[in-house]
Design a protein around this motif. Structure first.
Motif, PDB file in Angstrom:
ATOM      1  N   THR A  24     -39.566 -22.300  35.299  1.00 50.84           N
ATOM      2  CA  THR A  24     -39.642 -22.002  36.733  1.00 50.84           C
ATOM      3  C   THR A  24     -39.318 -23.252  37.537  1.00 50.84           C
ATOM      4  N   THR A  25     -39.057 -23.057  38.826  1.00 53.52           N
ATOM      5  CA  THR A  25     -38.775 -24.188  39.708  1.00 53.52           C
ATOM      6  C   THR A  25     -39.925 -25.186  39.707  1.00 53.52           C
ATOM      7  N   GLU A  26     -41.151 -24.702  39.688  1.00 49.88           N
ATOM      8  CA  GLU A  26     -42.311 -25.598  39.691  1.00 49.88           C
ATOM      9  C   GLU A  26     -42.385 -26.395  38.396  1.00 49.88           C
ATOM     10  N   GLN A  27     -42.097 -25.765  37.271  1.00 55.51           N
ATOM     11  CA  GLN A  27     -42.114 -26.472  35.994  1.00 55.51           C
ATOM     12  C   GLN A  27     -41.027 -27.551  35.937  1.00 55.51           C
ATOM     13  N   VAL A  28     -39.871 -27.242  36.498  1.00 53.42           N
ATOM     14  CA  VAL A  28     -38.797 -28.231  36.545  1.00 53.42           C
ATOM     15  C   VAL A  28     -39.199 -29.408  37.427  1.00 53.42           C
ATOM     16  N   LYS A  29     -39.829 -29.125  38.560  1.00 53.62           N
ATOM     17  CA  LYS A  29     -40.251 -30.195  39.460  1.00 53.62           C
ATOM     18  C   LYS A  29     -41.232 -31.145  38.785  1.00 53.62           C
ATOM     19  N   VAL A  30     -42.124 -30.591  37.967  1.00 50.37           N
ATOM     20  CA  VAL A  30     -43.075 -31.437  37.236  1.00 50.37           C
ATOM     21  C   VAL A  30     -42.329 -32.396  36.317  1.00 50.37           C
ATOM     22  N   PHE A  31     -41.330 -31.899  35.605  1.00 45.41           N
ATOM     23  CA  PHE A  31     -40.575 -32.759  34.697  1.00 45.41           C
ATOM     24  C   PHE A  31     -39.730 -33.772  35.464  1.00 45.41           C
ATOM     25  N   VAL A  32     -39.193 -33.372  36.614  1.00 41.85           N
ATOM     26  CA  VAL A  32     -38.425 -34.295  37.449  1.00 41.85           C
ATOM     27  C   VAL A  32     -39.291 -35.487  37.845  1.00 41.85           C
ATOM     28  N   GLU A  33     -40.535 -35.234  38.217  1.00 40.07           N
ATOM     29  CA  GLU A  33     -41.431 -36.322  38.614  1.00 40.07           C
ATOM     30  C   GLU A  33     -41.701 -37.277  37.461  1.00 40.07           C
ATOM     31  N   ILE A  34     -41.727 -36.745  36.259  1.00 41.34           N
ATOM     32  CA  ILE A  34     -41.940 -37.588  35.083  1.00 41.34           C
ATOM     33  C   ILE A  34     -40.709 -38.457  34.806  1.00 41.34           C
ATOM     34  N   VAL A  35     -39.531 -37.877  34.982  1.00 46.71           N
ATOM     35  CA  VAL A  35     -38.288 -38.576  34.655  1.00 46.71           C
ATOM     36  C   VAL A  35     -37.921 -39.618  35.698  1.00 46.71           C
ATOM     37  N   LYS A  36     -38.122 -39.314  36.967  1.00 40.33           N
ATOM     38  CA  LYS A  36     -37.669 -40.184  38.055  1.00 40.33           C
ATOM     39  C   LYS A  36     -38.248 -41.586  37.911  1.00 40.33           C
ATOM     40  N   GLY A  37     -37.359 -42.564  37.987  1.00 43.35           N
ATOM     41  CA  GLY A  37     -37.775 -43.953  37.895  1.00 43.35           C
ATOM     42  C   GLY A  37     -37.916 -44.451  36.467  1.00 43.35           C
ATOM     43  N   ARG A  38     -37.840 -43.531  35.501  1.00 42.52           N
ATOM     44  CA  ARG A  38     -37.980 -43.943  34.104  1.00 42.52           C
ATOM     45  C   ARG A  38     -36.799 -43.456  33.263  1.00 42.52           C
ATOM     46  N   GLU A  39     -35.672 -43.234  33.941  1.00 44.29           N
ATOM     47  CA  GLU A  39     -34.494 -42.721  33.239  1.00 44.29           C
ATOM     48  C   GLU A  39     -34.091 -43.620  32.070  1.00 44.29           C
ATOM     49  N   ASP A  40     -34.261 -44.943  32.237  1.00 40.87           N
ATOM     50  CA  ASP A  40     -33.850 -45.873  31.194  1.00 40.87           C
ATOM     51  C   ASP A  40     -34.673 -45.699  29.912  1.00 40.87           C
ATOM     52  N   LYS A  41     -35.896 -45.204  30.042  1.00 40.47           N
ATOM     53  CA  LYS A  41     -36.749 -45.003  28.873  1.00 40.47           C
ATOM     54  C   LYS A  41     -36.373 -43.725  28.111  1.00 40.47           C
ATOM     55  N   PHE A  42     -35.720 -42.810  28.801  1.00 40.20           N
ATOM     56  CA  PHE A  42     -35.259 -41.582  28.156  1.00 40.20           C
ATOM     57  C   PHE A  42     -33.839 -41.722  27.615  1.00 40.20           C
ATOM     58  N   ALA A  43     -33.008 -42.460  28.341  1.00 43.05           N
ATOM     59  CA  ALA A  43     -31.569 -42.487  28.054  1.00 43.05           C
ATOM     60  C   ALA A  43     -31.243 -43.261  26.782  1.00 43.05           C
ATOM     61  N   LEU A  44     -30.114 -42.882  26.180  1.00 40.43           N
ATOM     62  CA  LEU A  44     -29.568 -43.589  25.031  1.00 40.43           C
ATOM     63  C   LEU A  44     -28.283 -44.280  25.475  1.00 40.43           C
ATOM     64  N   GLY A  45     -28.358 -45.576  25.749  1.00 44.26           N
ATOM     65  CA  GLY A  45     -27.184 -46.330  26.164  1.00 44.26           C
ATOM     66  C   GLY A  45     -26.255 -46.604  24.997  1.00 44.26           C
ATOM     67  N   GLU A  46     -25.124 -47.270  25.287  1.00 48.93           N
ATOM     68  CA  GLU A  46     -24.156 -47.589  24.242  1.00 48.93           C
ATOM     69  C   GLU A  46     -24.761 -48.472  23.161  1.00 48.93           C
ATOM     70  N   ASP A  47     -25.820 -49.235  23.516  1.00 49.12           N
ATOM     71  CA  ASP A  47     -26.460 -50.108  22.538  1.00 49.12           C
ATOM     72  C   ASP A  47     -27.262 -49.320  21.496  1.00 49.12           C
ATOM     73  N   LYS A  48     -27.427 -48.024  21.716  1.00 46.64           N
ATOM     74  CA  LYS A  48     -28.165 -47.179  20.778  1.00 46.64           C
ATOM     75  C   LYS A  48     -27.226 -46.178  20.105  1.00 46.64           C
ATOM     76  N   SER A  49     -26.038 -46.660  19.735  1.00 45.11           N
ATOM     77  CA  SER A  49     -25.042 -45.770  19.128  1.00 45.11           C
ATOM     78  C   SER A  49     -25.535 -45.167  17.820  1.00 45.11           C
ATOM     79  N   PHE A  50     -26.439 -45.863  17.116  1.00 48.80           N
ATOM     80  CA  PHE A  50     -26.959 -45.334  15.853  1.00 48.80           C
ATOM     81  C   PHE A  50     -27.735 -44.048  16.078  1.00 48.80           C
TER      82      PHE A  50
END
Length: 342
Positions: free
Chosen positions: A159-185
């Motif tokens: 639901t929209t509300e469930q997505v909003k909850v996850f958005v709040e968790i992700v915002k500002g911490r994208e680097d902790k979730f993302a896999l940059g080129e340095d994590k090619s393995f």
């Protein structure tokens, strides 16, 4: 809640891990061709089911355009189709937040073949025989049993509300979730390469058999010592290869028996073909071996004209490789869940 296909691309289908338990009745398993990228995309989109089995969209070669009809968190893995959100570049291998009306554009992939779009909650089309995967030949599962077309609207599972909850968790911490080129393995499966001079080719590891006795000793050596090129006859059903002919003792025909993803049939012409996600349930050509499941994703990202080589390994070695690859994804899943709890 969902996505609207403005332009569907070359071949876009809904896939998950596939349809288990129906091959004896003639139904292909189907599922994502590159299951490693599919699982990784699910994790990055916040789908933490232990098997990472939420349905995704599989794009082939070129992705087209998708409009978000509700706020969503999505991720893209596999071939880099140079994604744009409202005309602005966005990263691969990272969660991305989209608002209602935003448009995602996927171009022709310069390398690789298949891209996977996962959304938080998964693509929520009805399950058919326990799976949301599209079986194109039987016209079942996915969205009306077919490839996606312009104007198709795909529902998502939160639901929209469930997505909003996850958005709040992700915002500002994208680097902790993302896999940059340095994590090619982590971005790619752990399939090795074999080098002939300066040229490196994907090395597909193979468990020998079940009809290895049908081949001459020289035929087995030919299979193992030479690179093979993907022909133009490659699709979701099989990759047909070109190269030196593989010698058989008394011809390629056998009494039809079961086929699995990764089975390597040797046709009457003496050339190998590797069965992919939409393989047939049975086949009547001798099988020289089976590509291990952890190497199929690397093959699924190759295009006609590219090359592979083969190496026999034991079943015990295959199990060890699978466990190591599975642990890699499970460790990443645990890391993401720890970030969620911070």
């Amino acid at each position: 809640m969902g996505l609207e296909m403005i332009q569907p691309g070359a071949l876009s289908t809904i896939q998950d891990l596939g349809r288990e338990g129906y091959q004896s009745q003639g139904f292909q398993k189907s599922g994502a061709c590159d299951k490693y990228s599919m699982k990784l995309s699910n994790l990055l989109a916040g789908n933490f089911d232990e098997n990472c089995k939420e349905a995704v969209v599989e794009f082939t070669l070129r992705g087209g355009e998708i409009r978000f009809t509700s706020p969503e968190v999505f991720s893209l893995t596999g071939a880099d189709m140079r994604p744009l959100l409202n005309g602005e570049p966005i990263p691969m291998y990272a969660p991305v937040c989209a608002q209602e009306g935003d448009v995602l554009t996927l171009s022709l992939a310069p390398t690789g073949l298949r891209t996977y779009l996962a959304v938080h909650g998964g693509i929520s089309v009805p399950a058919v025989m326990g799976s949301r995967s599209t079986n194109l030949k039987c016209r079942l599962g996915g969205f009306k049993g077919r490839a996606l077309k312009q104007g198709d609207c795909l529902p998502t599972g939160k639901t929209t509300e469930q997505v909003k909850v996850f958005v709040e968790i992700v915002k500002g911490r994208e680097d902790k979730f993302a896999l940059g080129e340095d994590k090619s393995f982590l971005r790619r499966p752990s399939t090795p390469s074999r080098y002939y001079g300066l040229h490196g080719y994907v090395l597909l590891r193979v468990v020998e058999g079940p009809q290895a006795e049908a081949f001459t000793e020289e035929g087995l050596k030919t299979f193992l010592r030479n690179p093979y090129q993907l022909s133009m006859s490659c699709d979701r059903m099989a990759c047909k290869l070109e190269g030196p002919l593989i010698g058989l003792k008394e011809g390629a025909d056998i009494i039809s028996d079961g086929i699995v993803e990764g089975s390597i049939q040797i046709s009457a012409s003496g050339l190998p073909m590797v069965m992919m996600a939409d393989h047939q349930a049975t086949g009547g050509y001798a099988k020289i071996g089976t590509v291990i499941s952890t190497d199929i994703p690397s093959l699924a990202q190759l295009r006609p004209g590219e090359w592979v080589t083969f190496q026999f390994i034991t079943p015990k070695e295959a199990v060890g490789i699978y466990r190591k690859e599975d642990k890699k994804l499970k460790d990443f899943r645990k890391r993401l869940m720890d970030v969620m709890d911070e």
